[in-house]
Structures are given as C-alpha cells and as structure tokens.
Design an enzyme around this catalytic site. Structure first.
Site, short mmCIF file in Angstrom:
data_model
loop_
_atom_site.label_atom_id
_atom_site.label_comp_id
_atom_site.label_asym_id
_atom_site.label_seq_id
_atom_site.Cartn_x
_atom_site.Cartn_y
_atom_site.Cartn_z
N ARG A 80 12.54 -19.24 -73.51
CA ARG A 80 11.65 -19.63 -74.61
C ARG A 80 12.27 -19.25 -75.94
O ARG A 80 12.22 -20.01 -76.91
CB ARG A 80 10.27 -18.98 -74.45
CG ARG A 80 9.46 -19.53 -73.29
CD ARG A 80 8.08 -18.92 -73.25
NE ARG A 80 7.26 -19.35 -74.38
CZ ARG A 80 6.08 -18.81 -74.71
NH1 ARG A 80 5.61 -17.79 -74.00
NH2 ARG A 80 5.40 -19.26 -75.73
N CYS A 114 5.73 -12.28 -80.38
CA CYS A 114 5.88 -12.93 -79.07
C CYS A 114 5.33 -14.34 -79.22
O CYS A 114 5.55 -14.99 -80.23
CB CYS A 114 5.15 -12.14 -77.99
SG CYS A 114 3.41 -11.81 -78.36
#
Length: 302
Positions: free
Chosen positions: A195, A258
């Site tokens: 990611r 995050c």
C-alpha cells in the site's frame, strides 16, 4: 493482594488477572473493518464477538461509534472523536482520573492501541494494552463472560488535558513543504509495504504515500500472536527505520500516519515502549490526504 502497580503501556494476562473485579476498568475494542455492522452471516463483527464472550466486567467500545468522530467528505475515515462525549462514556464505565484502564482486541493491538492513544491524549496515565489480546486471555484458560456489565458511576466531569502531540492537514503541509520544515520532520507510514508503494490500495480511492514518508508496517511491532516485542527489539526497529533517511533521526519531529489514524497508534505505542518520547499522530492519515487532488503523492502509479 490487590496490586498498587500501575501500567501505562502493556499489561500481561498474569498481571491483569488479580485486577479483574477490582477498580480496574476493562474495555473490549475488538472490531472487524470488513464487517463493522455485523451484516455478514459468515463472520462476526467486533460487537458480536463481544456478545459471544469477553473478559469479565469488560465494556465494549466500538471503533466507529466510540473511538471515532463523524466522517465528512474531506475527513479521513476515522476522525478523532468528540472527547467530551468519550469522557462521558468512560465515566459511565466507572472511570476516574486515576483509574487503571486496560484495553484489548484480537487484531495485534490495532484497535486497542487506538483507544490507548486517545485515552493517553486525554490525560489518563494508567492506560495499558493487554499483551496478546483476547486470544492470550483465552489461551491462558482465564474466565470468559457473556453478560454486559451494568453502568458504573465514575468521575462526573473527567478532565481532558490533551497531552499527546497531534498534527492536522494544514500543519502537516507546513511541516513538509514550509521553509526548512521537512529537514526537521520524519514522517512514518504504518501501512503494509504494497500500500505504501502504491502497488495495491484496497480501501482508499488513490494509491501511494505522502512524499518523504518512511515505511514501518505496524505489524512489525508484534508477533503473529499479537505479543509486542521487547523494548530492545522495538528500539532496534526504529533505529533501522530512521536510518532509511540520513537526515532523519529520533531527535526529529516524528509524525505517524496510516490509512485512517488507527494502526499508526501501534507504531506510536511501539516507540513509547522503546523509550522514545511521544511522537506525533496525523489522525487524518492517507484517507484524508488522498482526498485532495492538489496534494502531491508518491508511489508506483504516480
């Protein structure tokens, strides 16, 4: 004998056992991002898991309903909650300013660490994550209860002190792109490497990462069973992370993010265990940053 020791980062099953049924407040933070409302018939939501069995006396705190605020088009997926409302909920669980609070989940600390960060931010000192979580409690053959505890009378007006550093989007842009800002800022992305690199993005609309960010996947703070590694291992992990950038070190302003400000809290807990001062959280995280087309993005697709 009831222990007078307080815990502010981690607590083990053995340490928690004599505190159950005392003045300690236990919060069950289990959650399933893929099934938050319990709509799926083949898996249980966090609340359904709680109803099936939890630590004796534990109250359930939901990531979306209790540990996050209202989502807007320009916010991240899990904005910070209204702290006055959160304080009221804690009061109904019997919390006082000096109460020992213990948090657990079954997701390697992902959601318990978010609650830990929120409560530490509010000014509570005796807040600890159960090492190994719910699974460690069960594996140790400790008691499980299905009853929902009755509300308890806590402090009628819990003081909120806002202790831990937080940065918001406008401040982060200044830190990164202002005059000399990035030289004194170490930005850390807690998402898994695919990611971060922009190879895949299963949740947000845009793939990639915030420019200058280093990558320290949050799962590296624990074993697969959800036990946090030792202080020395945590410290070595961060020394390795900071070494990725010769201009970054532990003396820099370290900012964690995050996907939505949840698992970054595992990295913050990891740094505190390692002996570092409380780093900064960017709560909006990637889910907020990626909402704005004008903001720069790095990654394989950019």
């Amino acid at each position: 004998m009831y222990s007078t020791m307080t815990y502010s980062t981690l607590i083990t099953v053995a340490q928690l056992k004599p505190l159950v049924g005392k003045d300690t407040v236990i919060l069950d933070c289990r959650f399933d991002l893929s099934n938050p409302k319990g709509d799926k018939t083949d898996q249980l939501s966090g609340r359904q898991q709680y109803q099936k069995g939890h630590l004796p006396g534990a109250y359930y705190f939901d990531l979306n309903e209790d540990l996050s605020g209202l989502v807007t088009q320009a916010s991240g997926r899990h904005p910070l909650p209204d702290f006055d409302i959160l304080a009221q909920k804690l009061s109904c669980c019997g919390v006082f300013p000096s109460t020992q609070i213990v948090l657990y989940d079954n997701s390697r600390g992902a959601f318990a660490a978010r609650a830990w960060w929120l409560l530490r931010h509010m000014g509570f000192e005796s807040v600890a994550v159960l090492d190994g979580g719910f699974n460690a409690w069960v594996k140790a053959n400790q008691a499980i209860d299905r009853r929902q505890p009755s509300p308890r009378q806590g402090h009628s007006s819990l003081p909120i002190q806002y202790q831990n550093p937080v940065t918001h989007l406008s401040e982060l842009k200044k830190s990164l792109f202002g005059s000399g800002g990035a030289e004194n800022t170490c930005l850390v992305d807690a998402r898994e490497s695919k990611r971060y690199l922009g190879i895949v993005e299963p949740i947000d609309a845009v793939a990639g990462h915030i420019p200058t960010a280093l990558n320290a996947p949050w799962q590296e703070a624990t074993s697969e069973e959800g036990f946090f590694y030792s202080r020395d291992i945590q410290k070595a992990r961060w020394e390795k992370c900071f070494s990725q950038n010769n201009d970054s070190n532990a003396e820099s302003k370290v900012i964690h993010y995050c996907g939505s400000g949840v698992t970054a809290c595992v990295n913050i807990l990891s740094m505190v265990i390692a002996g570092y001062p409380f780093p900064t959280l960017y709560p909006g995280s990637w889910s907020e940053w990626s909402c704005f087309e004008e903001l720069p993005i790095e990654g394989e697709s950019h």
